[in-house]
Design a protein around this motif. Structure first.
Motif, PDB file in Angstrom:
ATOM      1  N   GLY A 108       7.240 -23.285  33.927  1.00 47.29           N
ATOM      2  CA  GLY A 108       6.039 -23.746  34.602  1.00 47.29           C
ATOM      3  C   GLY A 108       5.009 -24.254  33.624  1.00 47.29           C
ATOM      4  O   GLY A 108       4.222 -25.136  33.927  1.00 47.29           O
ATOM      5  N   LYS A 109       4.979 -23.676  32.424  1.00 49.63           N
ATOM      6  CA  LYS A 109       4.009 -24.158  31.441  1.00 49.63           C
ATOM      7  C   LYS A 109       4.630 -24.261  30.059  1.00 49.63           C
ATOM      8  O   LYS A 109       5.703 -23.711  29.806  1.00 49.63           O
ATOM      9  N   PRO A 221       7.588 -29.373  30.480  1.00 56.57           N
ATOM     10  CA  PRO A 221       6.967 -28.238  31.163  1.00 56.57           C
ATOM     11  C   PRO A 221       6.267 -28.674  32.451  1.00 56.57           C
ATOM     12  O   PRO A 221       5.830 -29.820  32.558  1.00 56.57           O
ATOM     13  N   GLY A 222       6.167 -27.749  33.394  1.00 56.06           N
ATOM     14  CA  GLY A 222       5.383 -27.999  34.586  1.00 56.06           C
ATOM     15  C   GLY A 222       6.223 -28.316  35.806  1.00 56.06           C
ATOM     16  O   GLY A 222       7.449 -28.352  35.761  1.00 56.06           O
ATOM     17  N   THR A 223       5.524 -28.522  36.904  1.00 57.08           N
ATOM     18  CA  THR A 223       6.204 -28.765  38.174  1.00 57.08           C
ATOM     19  C   THR A 223       5.617 -29.996  38.862  1.00 57.08           C
ATOM     20  O   THR A 223       5.608 -30.110  40.071  1.00 57.08           O
ATOM     21  N   GLY A 224       5.116 -30.920  38.077  1.00 54.57           N
ATOM     22  CA  GLY A 224       4.472 -32.108  38.649  1.00 54.57           C
ATOM     23  C   GLY A 224       5.455 -33.211  39.005  1.00 54.57           C
ATOM     24  O   GLY A 224       6.664 -32.977  39.117  1.00 54.57           O
ATOM     25  N   ILE A 241      14.965 -20.573  34.524  1.00 53.67           N
ATOM     26  CA  ILE A 241      13.517 -20.646  34.351  1.00 53.67           C
ATOM     27  C   ILE A 241      13.080 -19.682  33.254  1.00 53.67           C
ATOM     28  O   ILE A 241      13.406 -18.494  33.288  1.00 53.67           O
ATOM     29  N   VAL A 242      12.367 -20.236  32.278  1.00 49.35           N
ATOM     30  CA  VAL A 242      11.876 -19.416  31.169  1.00 49.35           C
ATOM     31  C   VAL A 242      10.432 -19.038  31.438  1.00 49.35           C
ATOM     32  O   VAL A 242       9.626 -19.875  31.853  1.00 49.35           O
ATOM     33  N   THR A 243      10.127 -17.772  31.221  1.00 46.40           N
ATOM     34  CA  THR A 243       8.766 -17.312  31.454  1.00 46.40           C
ATOM     35  C   THR A 243       8.401 -16.293  30.373  1.00 46.40           C
ATOM     36  O   THR A 243       9.244 -15.859  29.611  1.00 46.40           O
ATOM     37  N   ASP A 252       3.329 -19.679  37.461  1.00 41.40           N
ATOM     38  CA  ASP A 252       3.880 -21.015  37.281  1.00 41.40           C
ATOM     39  C   ASP A 252       5.384 -21.032  37.499  1.00 41.40           C
ATOM     40  O   ASP A 252       5.931 -21.988  38.017  1.00 41.40           O
ATOM     41  N   SER A 253       6.042 -19.968  37.087  1.00 39.59           N
ATOM     42  CA  SER A 253       7.492 -19.968  37.257  1.00 39.59           C
ATOM     43  C   SER A 253       7.861 -19.846  38.739  1.00 39.59           C
ATOM     44  O   SER A 253       8.907 -20.318  39.167  1.00 39.59           O
ATOM     45  N   ARG A 254       6.984 -19.226  39.523  1.00 34.36           N
ATOM     46  CA  ARG A 254       7.227 -19.181  40.974  1.00 34.36           C
ATOM     47  C   ARG A 254       7.254 -20.591  41.546  1.00 34.36           C
ATOM     48  O   ARG A 254       8.079 -20.940  42.366  1.00 34.36           O
TER      49      ARG A 254
END
Ligand SMILES: Nc1ncnc2c1ncn2[C@@H]1O[C@H](COP(=O)(O)OP(=O)(O)O)[C@@H](O)[C@H]1O
Ligand SMILES: [Mg+2]
Length: 356
Positions: A108-109, A221-224, A241-243, A252-254
């Motif tokens: 997510g980031k 990175p990200g979900t855009g 998914i890495v968190t 963000d990983s959600r």
């Protein structure tokens, strides 16, 4: 019951032996081949679904035990090979010829260790004998060339009758293409959606990948929008998914998980990175800098497996900077062990996804 020792009786006693992950008979899965009998000696080939099978010793042992029950058997020889199954095809997404499984490593980031995980998993899979490629799709900050020791590599572009093709760079057993090979390293990349799609398509279909068991995609990175475009362009069989244990990273990983689920891409699991700190001068100590248990909590909440936890170790960062990934530089370190176990877990899940 078994008057004669023949290949049929061998297959019959092997019938109840199951692949522990696929939960199906090895015989039904066509994993037992080439049964030969020579007096009391029985030999056959066990064809696993990945050279990185974490359970191979157990499966071999189960087979040997079963065959030894047959009267007249004095010796059992099992030769182990592997044929990685091809991922299921996805609607509207064309696979890459010769590439059996495409896997996304996503987060997510940024800065959570996505590239570190992608590179080390790729190398760990190659160490087991699998054919592995790495596609660095992080257009904004391509780090994989440095991490794989290919910072100064030149990528070769060849003209063929099918147009221009790229030859991937190669190190530590892994083939790599990256935006880093095509841009000036110190120049910022101003990126636009349609261009991103174009480059990714080129990285998939105009690269001489050859035969690959696994192509790992290090996602931006990200979900855009860029991630969505990419996820739709690449026919992926699964995502990791890495968190980190921090709450923000977990939130963000959600989001990342939802994105993959909406696109029908199976989330194979979550990797918790920087789980705890191991000081180099006190390797038996552990400090939970970011709190603990976040990864397993999120995994449970979201109903996806936790593939493993990687500690924060200075040598892991140094390995990335020097282009010698920790699974090569220090295979017995806690990080390398965790990364290798994660690679095996991923390979197992890919086989299950392809065959069930
Ligand atoms: N487990 C770890 N232990 C020590 N350093 C790490 C670990 N994981 C990542 N790093 C370091 O953190 C920084 C960011 O990691 P990177 O893999 O580039 O993240 P991302 O690709 O998510 O932006 C890098 O300098 C990397 O070497
Ligand atoms: Mg990165």
């Amino acid at each position: 019951m078994y008057d004669v020792l023949d290949s049929r009786s061998v297959l019959e006693v092997l019938q109840p032996v199951q692949d522990p992950e696929l939960r199906k008979s090895l015989v039904d899965l066509n994993m037992i081949r080439n049964v030969k009998i020579d007096g009391g000696k029985v030999s056959f080939t066990l064809v696993l679904t990945t050279p990185a099978c974490p359970l191979r010793e157990f499966i071999v042992e189960d087979c040997e035990k079963a065959v030894k029950k047959l009267p007249g058997v004095t010796e059992v020889n099992v030769e182990v090979t592997a044929e990685t199954p091809q991922q299921k095809s996805l609607p509207d997404r064309t696979g890459v010829p010769g590439v059996k499984n495409i896997l996304a490593v996503s987060s997510g980031k940024g800065g959570v260790g996505k590239s570190t995980v992608a590179v080390n998993i790729a190398v760990a899979l190659a160490q087991t004998g699998a054919k592995v490629g790495l596609l660095d799709a992080d257009i904004y900050g391509p780090n994989d060339p440095t991490m794989l020791g290919l910072a100064d590599a030149q990528i070769v572009v060849r003209s063929t009758d099918k147009g221009e093709v790229l030859e991937p760079a190669f190190n530590h057993g892994v083939k790599l293409v990256s935006m880093g090979f095509l841009i000036d390293r110190d120049q910022p990349v101003i990126w636009r959606g349609p261009m991103l799609n174009g480059v990714i398509r080129q990285f998939l279909y105009q690269v001489e990948w050859g035969e690959l068991d696994y192509l790992i995609v290090d996602m931006p990175p990200g979900t855009g929008d860029a991630q969505l475009t990419l996820t739709q362009a690449v026919p992926m069989s699964g995502a990791v998914i890495v968190t980190t244990p921090q709450t923000v990273a977990l939130l963000d990983s959600r989001k990342g998980l939802k994105m993959f689920q909406q696109l029908n891409i199976e989330v194979l699991g979550i990797v918790e990175n920087m789980s705890y700190f191991i000081p180099p001068d006190m390797p038996d100590k552990q400090y939970d800098i970011f709190g603990s248990g976040g990864g397993s909590k999120t995994a449970a909440e979201l109903g996806v497996p936790l593939l493993g936890c990687i500690p924060l170790e200075i040598s892991t960062r140094v390995g990335g900077d020097n282009g010698v990934p920790i699974v090569v530089a220090d295979p017995d370190s806690a990080s390398a062990k965790a990364l290798k176990a994660i690679a095996l877990a991923i390979a197992g899940k890919v086989s299950v996804a392809a065959l069930t």
